[in-house]
Design an enzyme around this catalytic site. Structure first.
Site, short mmCIF file in Angstrom:
data_model
loop_
_atom_site.label_atom_id
_atom_site.label_comp_id
_atom_site.label_asym_id
_atom_site.label_seq_id
_atom_site.Cartn_x
_atom_site.Cartn_y
_atom_site.Cartn_z
N GLY A 228 7.87 2.67 2.01
CA GLY A 228 7.35 3.50 0.93
C GLY A 228 8.42 4.47 0.45
CB SER A 229 8.16 7.42 -1.65
OG SER A 229 7.19 8.21 -0.99
CD GLU A 250 13.30 -2.03 5.66
OE1 GLU A 250 13.55 -2.82 6.57
OE2 GLU A 250 14.05 -1.84 4.68
CB CYS A 284 12.65 -1.16 -2.66
SG CYS A 284 12.64 -2.73 -1.80
#
Ligand code: NAD
Length: 481
Positions: A228-229, A250, A284
């Site tokens: 995620g962020s 990640e 991403c």
């Protein structure tokens, strides 16, 4: 197995807890980002569901760890076959929950199947360090027990596959927590798992963002794998510190592509343009910044403009759609806010016309290029996560390397050149976990997917991906005398 009697339907979506589908009193739903029609209801889980799920996972992890690797592998392989058999339904579901073009949605499911199968070809055997003087020393990897996989909205199937295979092959029980913006395919994947894994081995809970901390602070969770962020990762790291729970990340990226002066402008523009617009830029590892050598800058930019003008924007189910809507309202608002900044700062936006989004109801944004913005423009510094691509000029090799590296992200980077010695020289100096030469965003489950700097740490893929779900253990054995 937990339950293989009921055929999978794609109209209702429930939690998967202890071998059963399980509902909650409170429900929520998302909207189809293309039509704004309501998607089906999903559960809103609370501490009660979390406790039940973790207790079931603990019991399951104990027995699953005793199942030989070869049997666990057979179960994952059978699960991969079943996911493949349902590829059309999962593809359609991804279009409705994320707004993906159908071709991209189907690709994601097949890619997920490939990851599951590729993981099954890996192994993590005990390693004999030495055996001498009546003493044997080995290193082996033992499961952490209960794993939690937290998944963002932009790749629910592929990211779930990247957690299911390594966690289960190494003998853990796994609880998936999908994003509130894309819960459907992950819940369905856990439901499919009921046919192949013992109860409690693969479970899933849907809910709001506040479900995350209930899982990450739980003392019986051995490992959190978070995708995620960066902003949320910092909170996850803090909550995992409560019990020193193992955690891997990640996170986002702002991948540069450096284009050298010797490549064909039309070919490179077609390739980079395609990668930048994958999933409407919500990937991403999409190309998010392009640096083109000044000798071919105008030619490549002109070809990129043609590419962006020519893509069809529309509903994912419509023939030839390449760019769907943004996946949810918050992301749509974020990208619109960035567009407003681009306008306010008077950056040069191309194409002047471009594909029409007139009459489209959902979260649609017209794909744009931003020509030669300053390096400190927000569109260059931030991860836009939308169909917006800044295109800059370079002349000096050392300078462009420095500009490409001038970011807190370190996910991927690519170099485009016919001169492989030059590409290698540049690639060796780029600060990113994944370096691509004349390609970008290629991944395979047999190889580490590494993240440098604030793009994360640990690797979800490759043998390192298996180790991610284990504790290493050293065993010293002496004969008794
Ligand atoms: P996000 O960080 O907002 O949410 C990710 C997940 O975390 C969701 O399931 C969310 O519900 C959960 N969450 C929210 N608050 C939490 C908390 N306090 N504790 C625990 N969990 C919590 O990210 P997003 O907007 O869903 O996804 C987009 C981001 O993900 C982008 O930055 C993108 O680059 C990144 N991403 C990275 C990779 C990768 O492999 N590197 C892959 C896909 C997406």
């Amino acid at each position: 197995m937990a339950d293989n009697s009921t055929p999978l339907t794609f109209t209702s979506f429930e939690n998967v807890i202890d071998g059963k589908l399980s509902s909650t009193e409170l429900k929520r739903h998302t909207v189809n980002p293309s039509t704004l029609e309501a998607n089906p209801d999903v559960p809103v889980s609370t501490q009660h569901e979390v406790d039940k799920t973790i207790a079931a996972a603990q019991a399951a992890a104990e027995s699953w760890a005793k199942v030989p690797w070869v049997e666990r592998k057979k179960a994952v392989e059978a699960y991969a076959d079943a996911l493949e058999a349902h590829a059309t339904e999962f593809g359609n579901l991804l279009v409705r929950e994320m707004g993906l073009a159908l071709s991209a949605a189907e690709f994601e499911v097949h890619w997920g199947v490939e990851w599951l199968r590729d993981f099954c070809k890996l192994s993590l055997p005990d390693k004999e360090i030495n055996a001498d003087c009546g003493r044997q020393v080995i290193e082996r990897y033992v499961p952490v027990g209960v794993g939690v996989g937290i998944i963002p909205w932009n790749g629910p199937v592929i990211l779930a596959c990247g957690k299911i295979a390594p966690a289960l092959l190494t003998g853990n029980a796994l609880i998936l927590k999908p994003s509130p913006f894309a819960p459907y395919s992950v819940l369905k994947m856990a439901e499919l798992g009921l046919q192949f894994f013992p109860r409690g081995v693969l479970q899933a809970l849907s809910g709001h963002d506040d479900l995350g901390p209930l899982l990450t602070t739980h003392p019986d969770v051995g490992k959190v794998s978070f995708t995620g962020s960066g902003a949320v990762a910092k909170k996850v790291m803090k909550s995992c510190s409560t019990n020193l729970t193992r955690v891997s990340f990640e996170l986002g990226g702002n991948d540069p592509a450096i284009v050298c002066g010797d490549v064909d402008p039309a070919t490179v523009a077609q390739k980079i343009g395609t990668i930048a617009l994958l999933r409407s830029g919500q990937l991403c590892m999409a190309v998010k910044r392009v640096y083109i050598h000044e000798s071919i800058y105008d030619a490549v930019l002109a070809e990129l403009v043609k590419h962006f003008e020519g893509v069809k924007v529309g509903d994912g189910f419509e023939k030839d759609t390449v760019v769907g809507p943004l996946s949810n309202q918050p992301q749509y608002e974020r990208v619109k806010e960035l567009l407003a900044n681009i306008e306010e700062t008077k950056l040069d936006v191309l194409p002047k016309g471009g594909p029409s989004i007139e009459g489209l109801k959902g979260f649609f944004i017209k794909p744009i290029l931003v020509a030669n913005p300053p390096d400190d423009a927000r569109v260059v510094v931030e991860e836009p996560f939308g169909p917006i691509l800044p295109v800059m000029k370079w002349s000096d090799e050392a300078d462009v390397i420095q500009r490409a590296n001038d970011t807190s992200y370190g996910l991927g980077a690519s170099v485009w050149s016919k001169d492989l010695a030059q590409a290698d020289r540049i690639g060796n100096r780029l600060q990113a976990g994944n370096i691509w030469i004349n390609t970008h965003a290629e991944l395979q489950a047999s190889t580490a997917f590494a993240c440098h700097k604030q793009s994360g740490y640990g690797s979800e893929l490759g043998v390192d991906g298996l180790k991610n779900w284990c504790n290493v253990q050293a065993v010293y054995t002496r004969t008794f005398s």
